[in-house]
Design a protein around this motif. Structure first.
Motif, PDB file in Angstrom:
ATOM      1  N   UNK A  55      50.260 -26.343  -6.086  1.00 32.64           N
ATOM      2  CA  UNK A  55      50.566 -27.629  -5.469  1.00 32.64           C
ATOM      3  C   UNK A  55      52.029 -27.960  -5.753  1.00 32.64           C
ATOM      4  N   UNK A  56      52.809 -28.119  -4.697  1.00 31.16           N
ATOM      5  CA  UNK A  56      54.229 -28.458  -4.838  1.00 31.16           C
ATOM      6  C   UNK A  56      54.441 -29.943  -4.587  1.00 31.16           C
ATOM      7  N   UNK A  57      53.658 -30.734  -5.285  1.00 31.83           N
ATOM      8  CA  UNK A  57      53.733 -32.183  -5.189  1.00 31.83           C
ATOM      9  C   UNK A  57      53.959 -32.690  -6.613  1.00 31.83           C
ATOM     10  N   UNK A  58      54.874 -33.614  -6.766  1.00 28.38           N
ATOM     11  CA  UNK A  58      55.194 -34.158  -8.083  1.00 28.38           C
ATOM     12  C   UNK A  58      53.909 -34.650  -8.761  1.00 28.38           C
ATOM     13  N   UNK A  59      53.759 -34.318 -10.041  1.00 27.33           N
ATOM     14  CA  UNK A  59      52.534 -34.657 -10.781  1.00 27.33           C
ATOM     15  C   UNK A  59      52.216 -36.144 -10.786  1.00 27.33           C
ATOM     16  N   UNK A  93      29.827 -14.343  -7.414  1.00 25.67           N
ATOM     17  CA  UNK A  93      29.194 -13.098  -6.998  1.00 25.67           C
ATOM     18  C   UNK A  93      29.231 -13.054  -5.471  1.00 25.67           C
ATOM     19  N   UNK A  94      30.213 -12.354  -4.935  1.00 26.94           N
ATOM     20  CA  UNK A  94      30.465 -12.353  -3.494  1.00 26.94           C
ATOM     21  C   UNK A  94      29.280 -11.767  -2.729  1.00 26.94           C
ATOM     22  N   UNK A  95      28.843 -12.499  -1.696  1.00 22.73           N
ATOM     23  CA  UNK A  95      27.834 -12.009  -0.754  1.00 22.73           C
ATOM     24  C   UNK A  95      28.507 -11.862   0.605  1.00 22.73           C
ATOM     25  N   UNK A  96      27.825 -11.282   1.553  1.00 20.40           N
ATOM     26  CA  UNK A  96      28.412 -11.099   2.886  1.00 20.40           C
ATOM     27  C   UNK A  96      28.762 -12.434   3.533  1.00 20.40           C
ATOM     28  N   UNK A  97      28.043 -13.487   3.171  1.00 19.31           N
ATOM     29  CA  UNK A  97      28.335 -14.821   3.724  1.00 19.31           C
ATOM     30  C   UNK A  97      29.631 -15.417   3.175  1.00 19.31           C
ATOM     31  N   UNK A  98      30.147 -14.841   2.083  1.00 21.06           N
ATOM     32  CA  UNK A  98      31.369 -15.379   1.468  1.00 21.06           C
ATOM     33  C   UNK A  98      32.647 -14.859   2.121  1.00 21.06           C
ATOM     34  N   UNK A  99      32.544 -13.800   2.927  1.00 21.66           N
ATOM     35  CA  UNK A  99      33.744 -13.288   3.582  1.00 21.66           C
ATOM     36  C   UNK A  99      34.173 -14.270   4.665  1.00 21.66           C
ATOM     37  N   UNK A 100      35.482 -14.497   4.766  1.00 19.17           N
ATOM     38  CA  UNK A 100      35.998 -15.435   5.760  1.00 19.17           C
ATOM     39  C   UNK A 100      37.208 -16.164   5.233  1.00 19.17           C
ATOM     40  N   UNK A 101      37.547 -17.255   5.880  1.00 18.97           N
ATOM     41  CA  UNK A 101      38.759 -18.021   5.550  1.00 18.97           C
ATOM     42  C   UNK A 101      38.402 -19.293   4.804  1.00 18.97           C
ATOM     43  N   UNK A 102      39.095 -19.504   3.694  1.00 17.32           N
ATOM     44  CA  UNK A 102      38.934 -20.705   2.871  1.00 17.32           C
ATOM     45  C   UNK A 102      40.184 -21.559   3.006  1.00 17.32           C
ATOM     46  N   UNK A 103      40.004 -22.859   2.999  1.00 20.57           N
ATOM     47  CA  UNK A 103      41.136 -23.782   3.121  1.00 20.57           C
ATOM     48  C   UNK A 103      41.144 -24.756   1.955  1.00 20.57           C
ATOM     49  N   UNK A 104      42.307 -24.844   1.311  1.00 20.59           N
ATOM     50  CA  UNK A 104      42.537 -25.857   0.286  1.00 20.59           C
ATOM     51  C   UNK A 104      43.453 -26.905   0.907  1.00 20.59           C
ATOM     52  N   UNK A 105      43.006 -28.152   0.890  1.00 18.51           N
ATOM     53  CA  UNK A 105      43.752 -29.245   1.516  1.00 18.51           C
ATOM     54  C   UNK A 105      44.150 -30.270   0.462  1.00 18.51           C
ATOM     55  N   UNK A 106      45.404 -30.698   0.538  1.00 17.98           N
ATOM     56  CA  UNK A 106      45.899 -31.769  -0.328  1.00 17.98           C
ATOM     57  C   UNK A 106      46.305 -32.943   0.556  1.00 17.98           C
ATOM     58  N   UNK A 107      45.799 -34.113   0.214  1.00 20.56           N
ATOM     59  CA  UNK A 107      46.160 -35.336   0.918  1.00 20.56           C
ATOM     60  C   UNK A 107      46.857 -36.239  -0.091  1.00 20.56           C
ATOM     61  N   UNK A 108      48.025 -36.730   0.273  1.00 26.53           N
ATOM     62  CA  UNK A 108      48.796 -37.560  -0.654  1.00 26.53           C
ATOM     63  C   UNK A 108      49.701 -38.489   0.138  1.00 26.53           C
ATOM     64  N   UNK A 109      50.318 -39.423  -0.582  1.00 27.06           N
ATOM     65  CA  UNK A 109      51.185 -40.406   0.053  1.00 27.06           C
ATOM     66  C   UNK A 109      52.527 -40.444  -0.660  1.00 27.06           C
ATOM     67  N   UNK A 110      53.601 -40.492   0.118  1.00 26.51           N
ATOM     68  CA  UNK A 110      54.950 -40.613  -0.434  1.00 26.51           C
ATOM     69  C   UNK A 110      55.648 -41.755   0.290  1.00 26.51           C
ATOM     70  N   UNK A 114      51.512 -41.103   4.694  1.00 23.61           N
ATOM     71  CA  UNK A 114      50.409 -40.215   4.307  1.00 23.61           C
ATOM     72  C   UNK A 114      50.659 -38.811   4.827  1.00 23.61           C
ATOM     73  N   UNK A 115      50.346 -37.815   3.996  1.00 22.61           N
ATOM     74  CA  UNK A 115      50.505 -36.407   4.361  1.00 22.61           C
ATOM     75  C   UNK A 115      49.205 -35.673   4.076  1.00 22.61           C
ATOM     76  N   UNK A 116      48.878 -34.715   4.928  1.00 22.12           N
ATOM     77  CA  UNK A 116      47.771 -33.801   4.700  1.00 22.12           C
ATOM     78  C   UNK A 116      48.303 -32.397   4.923  1.00 22.12           C
ATOM     79  N   UNK A 117      48.276 -31.585   3.877  1.00 22.48           N
ATOM     80  CA  UNK A 117      48.820 -30.224   3.932  1.00 22.48           C
ATOM     81  C   UNK A 117      47.746 -29.266   3.433  1.00 22.48           C
ATOM     82  N   UNK A 118      47.791 -28.023   3.906  1.00 16.81           N
ATOM     83  CA  UNK A 118      46.770 -27.070   3.473  1.00 16.81           C
ATOM     84  C   UNK A 118      47.317 -25.652   3.392  1.00 16.81           C
ATOM     85  N   UNK A 119      46.552 -24.825   2.719  1.00 16.89           N
ATOM     86  CA  UNK A 119      46.810 -23.381   2.652  1.00 16.89           C
ATOM     87  C   UNK A 119      45.496 -22.684   2.971  1.00 16.89           C
TER      88      UNK A 119
END
Length: 130
Positions: A55-59, A93-110, A114-119
């Protein structure tokens, strides 16, 4: 001074100063608030895999963090462990259902904006070398 800069302002700008006949190029690069050092993770069935982001957001700025498997599956249950700072998600314990794309989203305010950013991180099945 440049104020209220947003993602749409990223790019290369050319400046010409007539009084000195000087030309300059300035590139505006906006940081990514959520970054993954590794875009693809490879795992076999039964393996443990740890997905990590930075996370590149000030603590001192309060942020709300969420993880999901795209398109809309929440990562809940005994097979998923979220670190205390929410910067990593462990699939125990990875199963076949675990393969795919995961998204981590950060919502914050400066400064009232308001900003919503993800990876996005992709978990792929490890290929056998036969």
């Amino acid at each position: 001074n440049i104020n209220n800069i947003a993602d749409k302002n990223a790019g290369v700008y050319a400046f010409y100063i007539a009084s000195t006949q000087t030309t300059a190029l300035v590139e505006v690069i906006l940081f990514s608030a959520v970054e993954s050092g590794q875009k693809y993770y490879y795992a076999g069935l039964g393996d443990e895999v740890v997905l990590k982001v930075t996370f590149n957001v000030v603590d001192t700025i309060e942020k709300e963090i969420s993880w999901k498997k795209l398109p809309h599956k929440p990562v809940t249950g005994n097979n998923y462990i979220l670190s205390a700072d929410q910067s990593s998600l462990t699939i125990r314990s990875v199963t076949s259902k675990d393969f795919g794309t995961y998204r981590c989203t950060a919502t914050f305010e400066v400064e009232g904006v308001a900003y919503t950013k993800h990876a996005d991180i992709v978990v792929k099945e490890e290929e056998d070398d036969e």
